[in-house]
Design an enzyme around this catalytic site. Structure first.
Site, PDB file in Angstrom:
ATOM      1  N   LYS A 195       0.852  -1.176   0.000  1.00 38.19           N
ATOM      2  CA  LYS A 195       0.000   0.000   0.000  1.00 38.19           C
ATOM      3  C   LYS A 195       0.891   1.230   0.000  1.00 38.19           C
ATOM      4  O   LYS A 195       1.681   1.439   0.926  1.00 38.19           O
ATOM      5  CB  LYS A 195      -0.878  -0.029   1.254  1.00 38.19           C
ATOM      6  CG  LYS A 195      -1.738   1.204   1.398  1.00 38.19           C
ATOM      7  CD  LYS A 195      -2.759   1.012   2.492  1.00 38.19           C
ATOM      8  CE  LYS A 195      -3.559   2.254   2.738  1.00 38.19           C
ATOM      9  NZ  LYS A 195      -4.531   2.094   3.812  1.00 38.19           N
ATOM     10  N   LYS A 248      -2.386  -1.616  -3.764  1.00 43.18           N
ATOM     11  CA  LYS A 248      -3.193  -0.409  -3.749  1.00 43.18           C
ATOM     12  C   LYS A 248      -2.331   0.819  -3.784  1.00 43.18           C
ATOM     13  O   LYS A 248      -1.370   0.862  -3.030  1.00 43.18           O
ATOM     14  CB  LYS A 248      -3.984  -0.486  -2.445  1.00 43.18           C
ATOM     15  CG  LYS A 248      -4.769   0.673  -2.054  1.00 43.18           C
ATOM     16  CD  LYS A 248      -5.450   0.312  -0.765  1.00 43.18           C
ATOM     17  CE  LYS A 248      -6.072   1.551  -0.209  1.00 43.18           C
ATOM     18  NZ  LYS A 248      -6.495   1.410   1.127  1.00 43.18           N
TER      19      LYS A 248
HETATM   20  C1  PBG Z   1      -7.480   2.769   5.351  1.00 42.89           C
HETATM   21  C2  PBG Z   1      -7.910   2.733   3.942  1.00 42.89           C
HETATM   22  C3  PBG Z   1      -7.802   3.765   3.014  1.00 42.89           C
HETATM   23  C4  PBG Z   1      -8.355   3.285   1.831  1.00 42.89           C
HETATM   24  C5  PBG Z   1      -8.820   1.997   2.077  1.00 42.89           C
HETATM   25  N1  PBG Z   1      -8.502   1.667   3.394  1.00 42.89           N
HETATM   26  C6  PBG Z   1      -7.321   5.145   3.170  1.00 42.89           C
HETATM   27  C7  PBG Z   1      -5.915   5.417   3.494  1.00 42.89           C
HETATM   28  O1  PBG Z   1      -5.119   4.529   3.741  1.00 42.89           O
HETATM   29  O2  PBG Z   1      -5.562   6.574   3.560  1.00 42.89           O
HETATM   30  C8  PBG Z   1      -8.423   4.040   0.554  1.00 42.89           C
HETATM   31  C9  PBG Z   1      -9.350   3.494  -0.443  1.00 42.89           C
HETATM   32  C10 PBG Z   1      -9.653   4.409  -1.572  1.00 42.89           C
HETATM   33  O3  PBG Z   1      -9.031   5.472  -1.747  1.00 42.89           O
HETATM   34  O4  PBG Z   1     -10.544   4.056  -2.338  1.00 42.89           O
HETATM   35  N2  PBG Z   1      -8.436   2.250   6.196  1.00 42.89           N
END
Ligand code: PBG
Length: 323
Positions: A195, A248
């Site tokens: 991520k 992601k």
């Molecule tokens: C954190 C989380 C995030 C997203 C999914 N889980 C936000 C982040 O890490 O800042 C982002 C998903 C998206 O942008 O569609 N719980």
């Protein structure tokens, strides 16, 4: 053999031939739909930064689940929007919390839908960070404790899959141990192993009412200038017992997806995140691109790069055009 004997266009003149030789397929069963669940009754509040996506109260979540199943989309990922937050995100551990109640209701009505839950603290902390703050830092090991309790509480409520998205070191092992000790060895962990700290999450933070006082998560999410580190993250999670790796964001990171898929024999899910969704919506509202065709092209590119499945806000709107 080369031109003129070989003519690659021969296989492109007829749609049936093109369909025969294609090697990438996108179907509704590859899609996972994200749902934002909030308190209240009969709430369907459109998210400003994500046109067409909503914060839903549990009654409306149930309706959405029925619609998804009728389109042969059988997996969801749940995000909770609690009415109260606290310093450590302990509201997420409440057995009667918003996500826990949503899971119970969904499962009561719709036993077969796969309920994946995002496990993280950022929606539940007053400061908006993904963990517990100690000495000005997001403290890795005390955050693990909260994540473990959160995961257990969600599985007790009936969650099918746990998806930790916090990026703390060691959380897959920590959560696996807790689940196994409680006899939940059948519950898989889909970890957001890779991520990146990304501006593409901007609209999501609006969707989940995350405090944006601190948006800098660079001490735990990965730097987008880093490629090989993704291999280490994947390798560590595999050793810790992860079942599926989530990557992601997706669109600007297909190189990473391809690399992971080529190196490890493990299912991989691409997360087509909020910023990717909102950019497409904005351009199609302006009629600068054809929405449906572009969405299908983007999602297919994720499959082509190696994704087994895709988490996408577009799932419902394209379902009628897929198998
Ligand atoms: C954190 C989380 C995030 C997203 C999914 N889980 C936000 C982040 O890490 O800042 C982002 C998903 C998206 O942008 O569609 N719980």
């Amino acid at each position: 053999m080369s031109y003129p004997k070989t003519r690659l266009r021969r296989l492109r003149y007829n749609k049936a031939i093109r369909d025969l030789v294609d090697d990438t397929n996108l179907s509704t069963t590859d899609l996972i739909y994200p749902i934002f669940v909030c308190e209240g009754k009969n709430i369907k509040k459109e998210i400003k930064s994500m046109p067409g996506q909503y914060q839903l109260s549990i009654d409306n979540v149930l309706k959405t689940c029925d619609e998804l199943v009728s389109k042969n989309i059988n997996s969801i990922i749940l995000f909770g929007i609690p009415s109260k937050k606290d310093e450590e995100g302990l509201v997420a551990i409440d057995n009667n919390g918003i996500v826990q109640r949503a899971i119970k209701e969904i499962k009561k009505k719709n036993k077969n839908i796969l309920v994946i839950v995002d496990v993280c603290n950022c929606q539940y902390t007053t400061h908006g960070h993904c963990g517990t703050i100690k000495d000005g830092d997001v403290d890795n090991d005390s955050t693990l404790k909260n994540l473990g309790s959160q995961a257990l509480s969600l599985v007790n409520a009936g969650a099918d899959v746990i998806a930790p998205s916090d990026m703390m070191d060691g959380r897959v092992k920590y959560i696996r141990d807790i689940l196994d000790k409680s006899n939940y060895h059948k519950i898989p962990i889909f970890s957001y192993s890779i991520k990146y700290a990304s501006s593409f999450y901007g609209p999501f933070r609006n969707a989940t009412d995350i405090s944006t006082n601190f948006t800098d998560r660079k001490t735990y999410q990965m730097s987008f200038k880093s490629s090989n580190e993704a291999l280490r993250e994947a390798e560590m999670d595999i050793k810790e017992g992860v079942d599926v790796i989530i990557i992601k964001p997706a669109l600007s990171y297909l190189d990473i997806l391809y690399k992971i898929k080529s190196k490890y024999n493990i299912p991989v899910i691409a997360y087509n995140v909020s910023g990717e969704y909102s950019m497409l919506k904005a351009a199609s509202e302006k009629k600068w691109i054809k929405s449906k065709e572009t969405i299908i092209e983007i999602l297919t590119s994720m499959k082509r790069a190696g994704a087994n499945a895709i988490i996408t806000y577009h799932a419902l709107e394209v379902s009628d055009y897929l198998n």
